[in-house]
Design an enzyme around this catalytic site. Structure first.
Site, PDB file in Angstrom:
ATOM      1  N   SER A 120       1.875 -11.631  -7.196  1.00 18.25           N
ATOM      2  CA  SER A 120       1.406 -11.071  -5.928  1.00 18.25           C
ATOM      3  C   SER A 120       0.483 -12.005  -5.162  1.00 18.25           C
ATOM      4  CB  SER A 120       0.687  -9.738  -6.185  1.00 18.25           C
ATOM      5  OG  SER A 120       1.581  -8.773  -6.675  1.00 18.25           O
ATOM      6  N   SER A 183      -2.923  -8.932  -3.584  1.00 21.64           N
ATOM      7  CA  SER A 183      -2.212  -8.656  -2.337  1.00 21.64           C
ATOM      8  C   SER A 183      -3.154  -8.566  -1.140  1.00 21.64           C
ATOM      9  CB  SER A 183      -1.371  -7.386  -2.477  1.00 21.64           C
ATOM     10  OG  SER A 183      -0.398  -7.552  -3.484  1.00 21.64           O
TER      11      SER A 183
END
Length: 502
Positions: A120, A183
């Site tokens: 991520s 993220s």
């Protein structure tokens, strides 16, 4: 929409009429070749194509239908399609034209510079900062080396959120994970390790070399108007009791440097407010509030997209699919609060998972149910399976038979082919769904970093601030702010995205 009556599907006319309506809609589509006043990016962490398909069925079954005919809100966006994976890099995107392309959206390959199957952090750097990077690094070019602090300096890359703020936009981050997670972290941090949440998590060498932890960068790097998410413990000194869980030592602050980053953030910004529960968030109605931080603890987590990944990693498909359904509800709510005339909305994922469903199941079967026939070992199996993960099990020389109602439980772990402590990501492409101004830029097969460039172009952000779409926007008298009350407008969207079900 649910079918009524069910036997309508048995007639060719039903299918012909449905296709005709869709064809008419496709023929009526025109590129919205104007500047986007607002941009909303929904990122379902780990929401691969198989997850989207299964979530669609689960949504329909939650509504009482058979499920297969259901439609997700994100699937109503006009620009969406799949395309063949490309194995080679497609080069730079320095000069985006005002495209008048066929209305075919994009499928994005999710590798990083050093990994065929990404994480991520590397993907976040791609779709937010516009460059491919190495796995586990945040907001840095590929010249930075994972875990090596000194390679940070001079290799920083700015996110589209940072560039939007410099252009006078109000900006916000909403996540159902920690705000310091990879993220959301890619939107503001430059870190040689995605795991450097607080100074406590950093090696001594990195601290000596001058690197800052991700929580510190959250309040010092970019002037973010709205911050909603978890990770309070990384913001306060060691042994600071959590306001929501004062009797739980595991929720206490962990910072070694003694900094109270929440207090620093409040004192540095006029009109800033900090809340730590939904009651406090609901009470924010004062137009004088220019900055809002809602710091959630990790003991109670609302649903809406950030934890699709967590459900899959634990091998619990029902948890992952419920997260995907809740994300879609947030997408629908955001659509009610905005207009595609001036708002570009993009829904995508950072990567996929080794999650699949099959087994020749009958129409209307529970997405979490059993295949109609037993396997070669004479034992039942679920439609949903994982390629690897904690669901692997061998008993009495073979795998255990799946059974109902156990397989329908939210904590049930679907069987996996390979034993691993946690299930892994997978390397296939992810889809991007878009509507609003410049949504036609999402077309064909693209590298994942193109997402950031297309959004920047749509909003006239650097390095596309002087493009032809910007001249069109000026003639149309678009302003630079998101709305007359940017904080409250952002907050409404944040609550739609983050507080659904919570």
């Amino acid at each position: 929409a649910l079918l009524s009556p069910p036997d309508a599907e048995e007639t060719p006319g039903y299918w012909n009429e449905g296709a005709r309506r869709r064809l008419e809609s496709a023929l009526a589509l025109q590129p919205a070749a104007r500047r986007a006043k607002n941009i909303i990016l929904f990122m379902g962490d780990g929401m691969g194509l198989s997850t989207v398909s299964a979530a669609r069925i689960y949504k329909g079954q939650l509504a009482g239908g058979s499920g297969e005919e259901s439609v997700l809100a994100m699937e109503t966006f006009p620009h969406m399609a799949l395309a063949k994976v490309s194995g080679a890099a497609l080069g730079g995107v320095a000069n985006l034209p005002l495209l008048e392309t066929p209305l075919v959206p994009a499928c994005f390959q999710t590798y990083t510079i050093d990994r065929q199957v990404p994480d991520s952090a590397g993907t976040g750097t791609a779709y937010l900062c516009g460059v491919k990077a190495n796995a586990k690094t945040l907001g840095l070019s590929g010249a930075a080396v994972y875990g090596k602090c000194r390679t940070t300096f001079g290799n920083e890359v700015d996110s589209i959120l940072h560039r939007a703020r410099l252009a006078g936009k109000s900006v916000g981050i909403v996540t159902t994970t920690r705000v310091q997670h990879a993220s959301p972290g890619a939107a503001y941090a430059h870190s040689a390790s995605r795991s450097w949440y607080a100074d406590t998590n950093m090696p001594k060498e990195a601290l000596r070399d001058g690197c800052k932890d991700i929580a510190y960068q959250l309040v010092h790097n970019t002037d973010i108007n709205v911050i909603l998410g978890g990770g309070r413990m990384y913001m306060t000194p060691r042994k600071t009791p959590d306001p929501e869980y004062p009797d739980d030592p595991s929720q206490n602050g962990i910072r070694k440097d003694g900094l109270d980053l929440i207090a620093e953030w409040l004192s540095a910004k006029q009109g800033a407010r900090y809340v730590w529960d939904k009651k406090g968030l609901d009470a924010v109605e004062d137009d004088s509030v220019s900055h809002l931080m809602a710091g959630r603890g990790d003991g109670r987590v609302p649903r809406a997209g950030g934890r699709i990944d967590h459900g899959h990693h634990s091998g619990r498909a029902k948890q992952a699919l419920m997260e995907a359904v809740m994300l879609d509800r947030a997408v629908a709510r955001a659509g009610e609060l905005t207009s595609p005339a001036d708002t570009l909305t993009v829904v995508t994922a950072d990567h996929s998972h080794v999650f699949t469903f099959g087994g020749n199941t009958l129409r209307g079967s529970s997405i979490f149910g059993l295949a109609p026939k037993k396997a070669k070992d004479k034992r039942a199996y679920t439609s949903i399976l994982y390629g690897n993960g904690p669901g692997y099990s061998i008993r009495d020389g073979g795998r255990p038979a799946a059974s109902l109602p156990a397989a329908e439980d939210k904590d049930y772990r679907q069987q996996a082919a390979v034993p691993l402590e946690t299930e892994t990501h997978s390397g296939e492409d992810v889809v991007v769904l878009a509507q609003g101004p410049m949504s036609h830029l999402f077309h064909g097969v693209q590298e994942q970093h193109y997402i950031a460039h297309a959004m920047a172009y749509a909003a006239c952000l650097e390095p596309y601030a002087t493009g032809p779409q910007c001249q069109t926007a000026r003639r149309a008298s678009y302003g630079t702010q998101c709305s007359p009350q940017p904080l409250l407008a952002l907050l409404a969207l944040c609550m739609a995205a983050c507080m659904v079900g919570g």
